[in-house]
Design a protein around this motif. Structure first.
Motif, PDB file in Angstrom:
ATOM      1  N   PRO A 244       0.175  -7.337 -14.098  1.00  0.00           N
ATOM      2  CA  PRO A 244       1.616  -7.445 -14.333  1.00  0.00           C
ATOM      3  C   PRO A 244       2.436  -6.474 -13.480  1.00  0.00           C
ATOM      4  O   PRO A 244       3.595  -6.720 -13.191  1.00  0.00           O
ATOM      5  CB  PRO A 244       1.778  -7.138 -15.811  1.00  0.00           C
ATOM      6  CG  PRO A 244       0.562  -6.354 -16.173  1.00  0.00           C
ATOM      7  CD  PRO A 244      -0.537  -6.827 -15.265  1.00  0.00           C
ATOM      8  N   TYR A 245       1.847  -5.387 -13.073  1.00  0.00           N
ATOM      9  CA  TYR A 245       2.502  -4.394 -12.223  1.00  0.00           C
ATOM     10  C   TYR A 245       1.382  -3.650 -11.510  1.00  0.00           C
ATOM     11  O   TYR A 245       0.207  -3.798 -11.842  1.00  0.00           O
ATOM     12  CB  TYR A 245       3.358  -3.422 -13.041  1.00  0.00           C
ATOM     13  CG  TYR A 245       2.590  -2.736 -14.134  1.00  0.00           C
ATOM     14  CD1 TYR A 245       1.897  -1.556 -13.887  1.00  0.00           C
ATOM     15  CD2 TYR A 245       2.516  -3.297 -15.413  1.00  0.00           C
ATOM     16  CE1 TYR A 245       1.155  -0.951 -14.894  1.00  0.00           C
ATOM     17  CE2 TYR A 245       1.782  -2.686 -16.416  1.00  0.00           C
ATOM     18  CZ  TYR A 245       1.104  -1.519 -16.148  1.00  0.00           C
ATOM     19  OH  TYR A 245       0.377  -0.925 -17.134  1.00  0.00           O
ATOM     20  N   GLY A 246       1.745  -2.869 -10.505  1.00  0.00           N
ATOM     21  CA  GLY A 246       0.667  -2.212  -9.796  1.00  0.00           C
ATOM     22  C   GLY A 246       1.062  -0.954  -9.072  1.00  0.00           C
ATOM     23  O   GLY A 246       2.205  -0.776  -8.685  1.00  0.00           O
ATOM     24  N   THR A 247       0.084  -0.119  -8.892  1.00  0.00           N
ATOM     25  CA  THR A 247       0.239   1.091  -8.099  1.00  0.00           C
ATOM     26  C   THR A 247       0.046   0.697  -6.633  1.00  0.00           C
ATOM     27  O   THR A 247      -0.501  -0.370  -6.342  1.00  0.00           O
ATOM     28  CB  THR A 247      -0.829   2.132  -8.487  1.00  0.00           C
ATOM     29  OG1 THR A 247      -2.114   1.627  -8.126  1.00  0.00           O
ATOM     30  CG2 THR A 247      -0.781   2.448  -9.962  1.00  0.00           C
TER      31      THR A 247
ATOM     32  N   PRO B 131      -6.630  -3.271 -12.678  1.00  0.00           N
ATOM     33  CA  PRO B 131      -7.808  -3.940 -13.262  1.00  0.00           C
ATOM     34  C   PRO B 131      -8.093  -5.321 -12.666  1.00  0.00           C
ATOM     35  O   PRO B 131      -9.245  -5.648 -12.375  1.00  0.00           O
ATOM     36  CB  PRO B 131      -7.474  -4.054 -14.750  1.00  0.00           C
ATOM     37  CG  PRO B 131      -6.378  -3.084 -14.997  1.00  0.00           C
ATOM     38  CD  PRO B 131      -5.660  -2.882 -13.706  1.00  0.00           C
ATOM     39  N   GLY B 132      -7.062  -6.140 -12.493  1.00  0.00           N
ATOM     40  CA  GLY B 132      -7.272  -7.484 -11.948  1.00  0.00           C
ATOM     41  C   GLY B 132      -7.800  -7.454 -10.532  1.00  0.00           C
ATOM     42  O   GLY B 132      -8.740  -8.177 -10.177  1.00  0.00           O
ATOM     43  N   TRP B 133      -7.194  -6.611  -9.697  1.00  0.00           N
ATOM     44  CA  TRP B 133      -7.639  -6.500  -8.301  1.00  0.00           C
ATOM     45  C   TRP B 133      -9.065  -5.951  -8.243  1.00  0.00           C
ATOM     46  O   TRP B 133      -9.884  -6.417  -7.444  1.00  0.00           O
ATOM     47  CB  TRP B 133      -6.687  -5.626  -7.494  1.00  0.00           C
ATOM     48  CG  TRP B 133      -7.043  -5.581  -6.037  1.00  0.00           C
ATOM     49  CD1 TRP B 133      -7.826  -4.655  -5.424  1.00  0.00           C
ATOM     50  CD2 TRP B 133      -6.669  -6.517  -5.025  1.00  0.00           C
ATOM     51  NE1 TRP B 133      -7.960  -4.947  -4.088  1.00  0.00           N
ATOM     52  CE2 TRP B 133      -7.257  -6.090  -3.815  1.00  0.00           C
ATOM     53  CE3 TRP B 133      -5.895  -7.677  -5.034  1.00  0.00           C
ATOM     54  CZ2 TRP B 133      -7.080  -6.778  -2.616  1.00  0.00           C
ATOM     55  CZ3 TRP B 133      -5.720  -8.367  -3.832  1.00  0.00           C
ATOM     56  CH2 TRP B 133      -6.316  -7.913  -2.650  1.00  0.00           C
ATOM     57  N   SER B 134      -9.388  -4.997  -9.090  1.00  0.00           N
ATOM     58  CA  SER B 134     -10.739  -4.424  -9.107  1.00  0.00           C
ATOM     59  C   SER B 134     -11.786  -5.478  -9.467  1.00  0.00           C
ATOM     60  O   SER B 134     -12.849  -5.548  -8.837  1.00  0.00           O
ATOM     61  CB  SER B 134     -10.812  -3.256 -10.094  1.00  0.00           C
ATOM     62  OG  SER B 134     -10.012  -2.200  -9.651  1.00  0.00           O
TER      63      SER B 134
ATOM     64  N   CYS C 191       2.839  -7.834  -0.114  1.00  0.00           N
ATOM     65  CA  CYS C 191       3.258  -6.998  -1.243  1.00  0.00           C
ATOM     66  C   CYS C 191       2.440  -7.269  -2.497  1.00  0.00           C
ATOM     67  O   CYS C 191       2.433  -6.453  -3.415  1.00  0.00           O
ATOM     68  CB  CYS C 191       4.748  -7.139  -1.510  1.00  0.00           C
ATOM     69  SG  CYS C 191       5.296  -8.805  -1.791  1.00  0.00           S
ATOM     70  N   ASP C 192       1.715  -8.393  -2.545  1.00  0.00           N
ATOM     71  CA  ASP C 192       0.799  -8.625  -3.662  1.00  0.00           C
ATOM     72  C   ASP C 192      -0.436  -7.731  -3.549  1.00  0.00           C
ATOM     73  O   ASP C 192      -1.100  -7.478  -4.541  1.00  0.00           O
ATOM     74  CB  ASP C 192       0.365 -10.086  -3.723  1.00  0.00           C
ATOM     75  CG  ASP C 192       1.456 -10.989  -4.245  1.00  0.00           C
ATOM     76  OD1 ASP C 192       1.997 -10.692  -5.315  1.00  0.00           O
ATOM     77  OD2 ASP C 192       1.770 -11.985  -3.566  1.00  0.00           O
ATOM     78  N   VAL C 193      -0.735  -7.298  -2.341  1.00  0.00           N
ATOM     79  CA  VAL C 193      -1.853  -6.383  -2.127  1.00  0.00           C
ATOM     80  C   VAL C 193      -1.354  -4.952  -2.316  1.00  0.00           C
ATOM     81  O   VAL C 193      -1.829  -4.227  -3.177  1.00  0.00           O
ATOM     82  CB  VAL C 193      -2.475  -6.570  -0.726  1.00  0.00           C
ATOM     83  CG1 VAL C 193      -3.629  -5.593  -0.516  1.00  0.00           C
ATOM     84  CG2 VAL C 193      -2.940  -8.007  -0.527  1.00  0.00           C
ATOM     85  N   THR C 194      -0.377  -4.547  -1.507  1.00  0.00           N
ATOM     86  CA  THR C 194       0.212  -3.214  -1.591  1.00  0.00           C
ATOM     87  C   THR C 194       1.420  -3.131  -0.671  1.00  0.00           C
ATOM     88  O   THR C 194       1.504  -3.875   0.302  1.00  0.00           O
ATOM     89  CB  THR C 194      -0.805  -2.117  -1.215  1.00  0.00           C
ATOM     90  OG1 THR C 194      -0.207  -0.828  -1.381  1.00  0.00           O
ATOM     91  CG2 THR C 194      -1.300  -2.257   0.204  1.00  0.00           C
ATOM     92  N   THR C 195       2.313  -2.225  -0.971  1.00  0.00           N
ATOM     93  CA  THR C 195       3.441  -1.951  -0.085  1.00  0.00           C
ATOM     94  C   THR C 195       3.170  -0.727   0.781  1.00  0.00           C
ATOM     95  O   THR C 195       3.970  -0.389   1.642  1.00  0.00           O
ATOM     96  CB  THR C 195       4.741  -1.735  -0.895  1.00  0.00           C
ATOM     97  OG1 THR C 195       4.514  -0.687  -1.843  1.00  0.00           O
ATOM     98  CG2 THR C 195       5.157  -3.012  -1.607  1.00  0.00           C
ATOM     99  N   SER C 196       2.036  -0.074   0.577  1.00  0.00           N
ATOM    100  CA  SER C 196       1.657   1.111   1.343  1.00  0.00           C
ATOM    101  C   SER C 196       0.866   0.695   2.584  1.00  0.00           C
ATOM    102  O   SER C 196      -0.153   0.011   2.474  1.00  0.00           O
ATOM    103  CB  SER C 196       0.804   2.042   0.476  1.00  0.00           C
ATOM    104  OG  SER C 196       0.129   2.988   1.277  1.00  0.00           O
ATOM    105  N   VAL C 197       1.334   1.106   3.742  1.00  0.00           N
ATOM    106  CA  VAL C 197       0.644   0.787   4.991  1.00  0.00           C
ATOM    107  C   VAL C 197      -0.780   1.347   4.979  1.00  0.00           C
ATOM    108  O   VAL C 197      -1.729   0.662   5.365  1.00  0.00           O
ATOM    109  CB  VAL C 197       1.444   1.331   6.202  1.00  0.00           C
ATOM    110  CG1 VAL C 197       0.654   1.190   7.489  1.00  0.00           C
ATOM    111  CG2 VAL C 197       2.784   0.624   6.313  1.00  0.00           C
ATOM    112  N   ASP C 198      -0.928   2.584   4.534  1.00  0.00           N
ATOM    113  CA  ASP C 198      -2.259   3.206   4.513  1.00  0.00           C
ATOM    114  C   ASP C 198      -3.210   2.473   3.570  1.00  0.00           C
ATOM    115  O   ASP C 198      -4.379   2.231   3.906  1.00  0.00           O
ATOM    116  CB  ASP C 198      -2.162   4.680   4.114  1.00  0.00           C
ATOM    117  CG  ASP C 198      -1.442   5.512   5.163  1.00  0.00           C
ATOM    118  OD1 ASP C 198      -1.439   5.134   6.351  1.00  0.00           O
ATOM    119  OD2 ASP C 198      -0.864   6.553   4.786  1.00  0.00           O
TER     120      ASP C 198
END
Length: 146
Positions: free
Chosen positions: A77-80, A87-90, A110-117
Motif C-alpha cells: 500500500p505504501y513503500g520506502t 513485504p510484497g516486493w520482498s 516509481c513502483d520500484v523506487t524513486t531513489s536512483v541509488d
C-alpha cells in the motif's frame, strides 16, 4: 554561489543517470529473455499504492500483449525508497530468485523506487538473478510519482 553550481551540476547529470539506468534496464531485460531460448516467459505483477486492482489490470493487459504468462500478483500500500523493505516486493523477489518467474511488470519506475541509488541496486540484483523488470509506461517521469 558554489551551492548553486552544485545544484546545476546535479540537475544536468540527472538525465544522463536516468538514460543510463533506462538502457541498463532494457539490456538486462533483453539478456534475461534471450537466455530463455524461446521458452515461455512468466512474469509476476507488482503494484505500489492503495489501488492495486487497477494497476494489476494495466500490468496484466500489457503482459498478455507481450505474450507472457502471468504468475502471481504482489502489492504494497505504501513503500520506502528501498523496495526490499516492503513485504510484497520482498516476496516477489523470493519468487524471482527461486526461478518461478523470469520478470516483473510494473506501471513505471516509481513502483520500484524513486531513489536512483536503490533503482540501480535493484537492477543489479535482477541482473545477477537473470530476471528483469518491465514498465507499462517506460517514459513516466519519476517526478510524477511523488
Amino acid at each position: 554561489m558554489d551551492i548553486d553550481n552544485d545544484r546545476s551540476r546535479q540537475t544536468a547529470l540527472r538525465p544522463n543517470i536516468s538514460g543510463r539506468l533506462a538502457a541498463m534496464r532494457r539490456w538486462i531485460m533483453s539478456e534475461a529473455l534471450e537466455s530463455r531460448g524461446g521458452k515461455p516467459v512468466t512474469v509476476d505483477l507488482y503494484a505500489l499504492g492503495v489501488d492495486p486492482v487497477t494497476t494489476h489490470l494495466r500490468t496484466r493487459t500489457y503482459s498478455l500483449e507481450m505474450g507472457w504468462n502471468i504468475g502471481e500478483t504482489f502489492s504494497d500500500p505504501y513503500g520506502t525508497p528501498d523496495p526490499m523493505q516492503r513485504p510484497g516486493w520482498s516476496r516477489l523477489c523470493e519468487r524471482l530468485a527461486g526461478g518461478y518467474a523470469q520478470g516483473v511488470v510494473v506501471v513505471g519506475q516509481c513502483d520500484v523506487t524513486t531513489s536512483v541509488d536503490e533503482y540501480e541496486s535493484t537492477l543489479q540484483w535482477m541482473q545477477s538473478h537473470c530476471v528483469f523488470v518491465d514498465f507499462v509506461l517506460p517514459h513516466l517521469p519519476v517526478a510524477s510519482c511523488a
